[in-house]
Design a protein around this motif. Structure first.
Motif, mmCIF file in Angstrom:
data_model
loop_
_atom_site.group_PDB
_atom_site.id
_atom_site.type_symbol
_atom_site.label_atom_id
_atom_site.label_comp_id
_atom_site.label_asym_id
_atom_site.label_seq_id
_atom_site.Cartn_x
_atom_site.Cartn_y
_atom_site.Cartn_z
ATOM 1 N N UNK A 126 0.678 -71.642 34.753
ATOM 2 C CA UNK A 126 0.979 -72.124 33.407
ATOM 3 C C UNK A 126 0.949 -71.013 32.359
ATOM 4 N N UNK A 127 -0.054 -70.172 32.419
ATOM 5 C CA UNK A 127 -0.260 -69.187 31.368
ATOM 6 C C UNK A 127 0.143 -67.780 31.778
ATOM 7 N N UNK A 128 0.940 -67.652 32.810
ATOM 8 C CA UNK A 128 1.398 -66.335 33.258
ATOM 9 C C UNK A 128 2.247 -65.618 32.224
ATOM 10 N N UNK A 129 2.974 -66.355 31.416
ATOM 11 C CA UNK A 129 3.809 -65.744 30.392
ATOM 12 C C UNK A 129 3.037 -65.245 29.182
ATOM 13 N N UNK A 130 1.774 -65.642 29.051
ATOM 14 C CA UNK A 130 0.970 -65.244 27.899
ATOM 15 C C UNK A 130 0.260 -63.912 28.098
ATOM 16 N N UNK A 131 0.219 -63.365 29.306
ATOM 17 C CA UNK A 131 -0.569 -62.156 29.562
ATOM 18 C C UNK A 131 -0.128 -60.960 28.725
ATOM 19 N N UNK A 132 1.160 -60.709 28.492
ATOM 20 C CA UNK A 132 1.513 -59.593 27.612
ATOM 21 C C UNK A 132 1.007 -59.781 26.180
ATOM 22 N N UNK A 133 1.049 -60.990 25.674
ATOM 23 C CA UNK A 133 0.531 -61.255 24.329
ATOM 24 C C UNK A 133 -0.984 -61.073 24.274
ATOM 25 N N UNK A 134 -1.667 -61.511 25.321
ATOM 26 C CA UNK A 134 -3.118 -61.347 25.371
ATOM 27 C C UNK A 134 -3.483 -59.862 25.416
ATOM 28 N N UNK A 135 -2.712 -59.083 26.162
ATOM 29 C CA UNK A 135 -2.983 -57.650 26.252
ATOM 30 C C UNK A 135 -2.804 -56.978 24.890
ATOM 31 N N UNK A 136 -1.764 -57.348 24.153
ATOM 32 C CA UNK A 136 -1.546 -56.781 22.817
ATOM 33 C C UNK A 136 -2.704 -57.156 21.894
ATOM 34 N N UNK A 137 -3.145 -58.413 21.968
ATOM 35 C CA UNK A 137 -4.257 -58.860 21.133
ATOM 36 C C UNK A 137 -5.538 -58.114 21.486
ATOM 37 N N UNK A 187 -5.853 -55.204 22.853
ATOM 38 C CA UNK A 187 -5.762 -53.783 22.514
ATOM 39 C C UNK A 187 -6.104 -53.523 21.052
ATOM 40 N N UNK A 188 -6.050 -54.540 20.199
ATOM 41 C CA UNK A 188 -6.381 -54.378 18.794
ATOM 42 C C UNK A 188 -7.882 -54.424 18.527
ATOM 43 N N UNK A 189 -8.671 -54.892 19.478
ATOM 44 C CA UNK A 189 -10.123 -54.926 19.347
ATOM 45 C C UNK A 189 -10.645 -53.521 19.652
ATOM 46 N N UNK A 235 -12.797 -52.837 23.231
ATOM 47 C CA UNK A 235 -12.008 -53.423 24.329
ATOM 48 C C UNK A 235 -10.637 -52.756 24.414
ATOM 49 N N UNK A 236 -10.032 -52.473 23.267
ATOM 50 C CA UNK A 236 -8.722 -51.819 23.247
ATOM 51 C C UNK A 236 -8.748 -50.447 23.879
ATOM 52 N N UNK A 237 -9.815 -49.697 23.615
ATOM 53 C CA UNK A 237 -9.925 -48.357 24.213
ATOM 54 C C UNK A 237 -10.046 -48.455 25.735
ATOM 55 N N UNK A 238 -10.816 -49.430 26.208
ATOM 56 C CA UNK A 238 -10.985 -49.589 27.658
ATOM 57 C C UNK A 238 -9.662 -50.010 28.302
ATOM 58 N N UNK A 239 -8.969 -50.953 27.693
ATOM 59 C CA UNK A 239 -7.698 -51.437 28.260
ATOM 60 C C UNK A 239 -6.653 -50.314 28.261
ATOM 61 N N UNK A 240 -6.570 -49.553 27.165
ATOM 62 C CA UNK A 240 -5.583 -48.468 27.126
ATOM 63 C C UNK A 240 -5.941 -47.366 28.122
ATOM 64 N N UNK A 241 -7.207 -47.196 28.416
ATOM 65 C CA UNK A 241 -7.627 -46.200 29.404
ATOM 66 C C UNK A 241 -7.293 -46.668 30.816
ATOM 67 N N UNK A 242 -7.482 -47.945 31.101
ATOM 68 C CA UNK A 242 -7.243 -48.470 32.450
ATOM 69 C C UNK A 242 -5.775 -48.659 32.752
ATOM 70 N N UNK A 243 -4.996 -49.103 31.769
ATOM 71 C CA UNK A 243 -3.585 -49.423 32.038
ATOM 72 C C UNK A 243 -2.703 -48.436 31.348
#
Length: 124
Positions: free
Chosen positions: A98-109, A111-113, A116-124
């Motif tokens: 159901x929510x597979x299409x929301x993952x790019x939006x969640x990642x953008x959100x 990354x703004x924290x 958490x944003x620093x960790x996500x940008x480092x991992x991906x």
């Protein structure tokens, strides 16, 4: 800020958090049926408040999402008829579909924290 968060969305996020907490607590306590059911009720209400009632209805009744909707509701049924392990497996699969299409939006959100944003940008 890319997303406007009003009071209704704050309550929705809180309910989603409580739903996840009670669901995890239900799994930790050997698939306690009451905690899992309470977690599902909180989670579904939180999603409805966060997205809006109409958008939630369209999400679950969209023909492209029937597989995920049926899987999630079947999992909810299995939890209520005392088969919680089978129910959780169906619900996890349904949420992913159901929510597979929301993952790019969640990642953008996320990354703004700041941290958490620093960790996500480092991992991906």
């Amino acid at each position: 800020m890319a997303y406007e968060i009003n009071e209704q969305k704050k309550v929705g996020l809180g309910l989603i958090g409580f739903g996840i907490f009670f669901s995890l607590l239900g799994v930790i306590l050997f698939f306690d049926r009451g905690l899992l059911a309470l977690g599902n009720i909180f989670w579904l209400t939180g999603v409805a408040l966060l997205l809006g009632w109409g958008a939630t209805w369209r999400l679950f009744t969209n023909p492209a999402n029937y597989k995920g909707s049926i899987s999630f509701l079947l999992g909810l049924f299995f939890i209520f008829v005392r088969w919680p392990i089978v129910g959780i497996i169906f619900e996890i699969y349904g949420c992913i579909v159901l929510f597979g299409g929301f993952w790019p939006s969640v990642k953008v959100f996320l990354c703004q924290i700041p941290i958490v944003g620093w960790i996500i940008s480092y991992l991906f």
